[in-house]
Design a protein around this motif. Structure first.
Motif, PDB file in Angstrom:
ATOM      1  N   PHE A 184       0.834  -1.206   0.000  1.00  0.00           N
ATOM      2  CA  PHE A 184       0.000   0.000   0.000  1.00  0.00           C
ATOM      3  C   PHE A 184       0.871   1.259   0.000  1.00  0.00           C
ATOM      4  O   PHE A 184       0.563   2.246  -0.673  1.00  0.00           O
ATOM      5  CB  PHE A 184      -0.935   0.009   1.214  1.00  0.00           C
ATOM      6  CG  PHE A 184      -2.294  -0.564   0.941  1.00  0.00           C
ATOM      7  CD1 PHE A 184      -3.049  -0.156  -0.149  1.00  0.00           C
ATOM      8  CD2 PHE A 184      -2.835  -1.535   1.780  1.00  0.00           C
ATOM      9  CE1 PHE A 184      -4.310  -0.688  -0.404  1.00  0.00           C
ATOM     10  CE2 PHE A 184      -4.095  -2.068   1.539  1.00  0.00           C
ATOM     11  CZ  PHE A 184      -4.827  -1.644   0.446  1.00  0.00           C
ATOM     12  N   THR A 224      -9.348   1.316  -1.673  1.00  0.00           N
ATOM     13  CA  THR A 224      -9.277   2.389  -0.690  1.00  0.00           C
ATOM     14  C   THR A 224     -10.098   3.584  -1.160  1.00  0.00           C
ATOM     15  O   THR A 224     -10.329   3.762  -2.363  1.00  0.00           O
ATOM     16  CB  THR A 224      -7.826   2.848  -0.475  1.00  0.00           C
ATOM     17  OG1 THR A 224      -7.337   3.470  -1.674  1.00  0.00           O
ATOM     18  CG2 THR A 224      -6.916   1.684  -0.110  1.00  0.00           C
ATOM     19  N   ARG A 286     -11.182   1.319   3.668  1.00  0.00           N
ATOM     20  CA  ARG A 286     -10.649   0.160   2.942  1.00  0.00           C
ATOM     21  C   ARG A 286     -11.740  -0.891   2.825  1.00  0.00           C
ATOM     22  O   ARG A 286     -12.501  -1.118   3.772  1.00  0.00           O
ATOM     23  CB  ARG A 286      -9.439  -0.434   3.660  1.00  0.00           C
ATOM     24  CG  ARG A 286      -8.191   0.452   3.623  1.00  0.00           C
ATOM     25  CD  ARG A 286      -7.006  -0.289   4.200  1.00  0.00           C
ATOM     26  NE  ARG A 286      -5.797   0.519   4.188  1.00  0.00           N
ATOM     27  CZ  ARG A 286      -4.604   0.092   4.563  1.00  0.00           C
ATOM     28  NH1 ARG A 286      -4.454  -1.171   4.979  1.00  0.00           N
ATOM     29  NH2 ARG A 286      -3.554   0.890   4.531  1.00  0.00           N
TER      30      ARG A 286
END
Length: 311
Positions: A184, A224, A286
């Motif tokens: 991420f 996200t 998320r």
């Protein structure tokens, strides 16, 4: 005098006229007027909640009754479920009757064993299991709550069995939470294009990397949403099963239905349904999405399209 002619579409199913064998007698015939008007129940857009604290075992997100299915199914080709394991409990036997199943560890920790070298897992981990019998899940000191999606209904539809582990198209894959966070960080250090569908981490493996899928038929993305943003309305022919991982003040719009997010809830998005995801909260959101997208990519039928312009 006008003679009434039967419309081809009104003809009943036809049988062979003079079958000479049992194999010939099994034949049935339709026509181009009545063969393509099969009406199946629509896939409901539904929100499932995780099992309450203190309830242990396997909890299917089952819509088989609404789907007219004789086997458990969340969508026609996928089955989602929650599994809660008590701390210090006897290992929970687990058979994966699917080509593959993806697992997300919601909370707690434990150990997975089976037809391969076992491993420990913890909160935030993702792992992939090929179909096999003889797996077992054991809970750690605090037990564990897991979420899983596999293609059990796809195999059940054809009365098929998973390939033996040595012949399976996927291997056991473990994606630890720390590695997911590292990935991420890489994604958020880069820019995006207007046509990019948000910032998401797509999971694959060495054997499925060419197709960028998780299994031959399933895809897995960890999406996200930044505060005050939304994923604009879009559609695709794959069904989607979504786990809310984090997000306060978030909701989805599926068709005309407004679906407020709940912690660790499972949202079902029917195939072809217009949908969008919105974050009106103060923190990033998320959500983990499993689709039968690999099947549609292979068949060239994904049909992804945005339904509103970028802003």
């Amino acid at each position: 005098m006008n003679e009434t002619v039967t419309d081809m579409a009104d003809l009943p199913m036809q049988h062979p006229g003079a079958p000479a064998s049992a194999a010939q007698a099994r034949a049935r015939f339709f026509n181009s007027g009545n063969a393509f008007n099969v009406k199946l129940p629509e896939v409901p857009a539904r929100l499932f909640s995780p099992p309450p604290e203190g309830q242990f075992g396997v909890f299917d997100c089952d819509q088989s009754e609404a789907l007219g299915s004789v086997f458990a199914a969340t969508t026609p080709l996928m089955l989602a479920r929650y599994v809660r394991i008590a701390p210090g409990d006897m290992p929970l036997p687990l058979d994966v009757r699917a080509t593959g199943a993806v697992w997300y560890v919601i909370s707690g920790s434990g150990r997975l064993d089976g037809a391969f070298d076992g491993f420990e897992f913890g909160a935030g981990d993702v792992f992939l299991l090929p179909g096999a019998t003889g797996y077992s899940l054991a809970g750690g000191p605090e037990g564990a709550l897991l979420w899983s999606v596999g293609n059990e209904p796809q195999l059940a539809f054809e009365r098929a069995e998973p390939a033996p582990v040595v012949d399976a198209s996927i291997d056991v894959v473990h994606y630890p939470a720390a590695e997911i966070e590292r990935q991420f960080a890489t994604i958020f250090s880069t820019g995006t294009r207007e046509e990019t569908s948000g910032r998401a981490l797509i999971f694959s493996s060495d054997r499925q990397a060419a197709a960028r899928n998780l299994t031959p038929t399933l895809t897995l993305s960890f999406n996200t949403l930044s505060p005050g943003t939304w994923q604009r309305s879009h559609r695709h022919n794959s069904a989607a099963v979504t786990l809310v991982v984090q997000g306060e003040g978030c909701h989805s719009v599926v068709g005309d239905a407004h679906r407020p997010w709940e912690p660790w809830a499972t949202l079902v998005t029917p195939p072809g349904a217009p949908h969008s995801h919105h974050n009106q909260g103060a923190h990033g959101a998320r959500f983990l999405i499993v689709q039968d997208g690999g099947l549609h990519y292979h068949a060239r039928t994904m049909g992804f399209a945005f339904l509103e312009a970028a802003r």
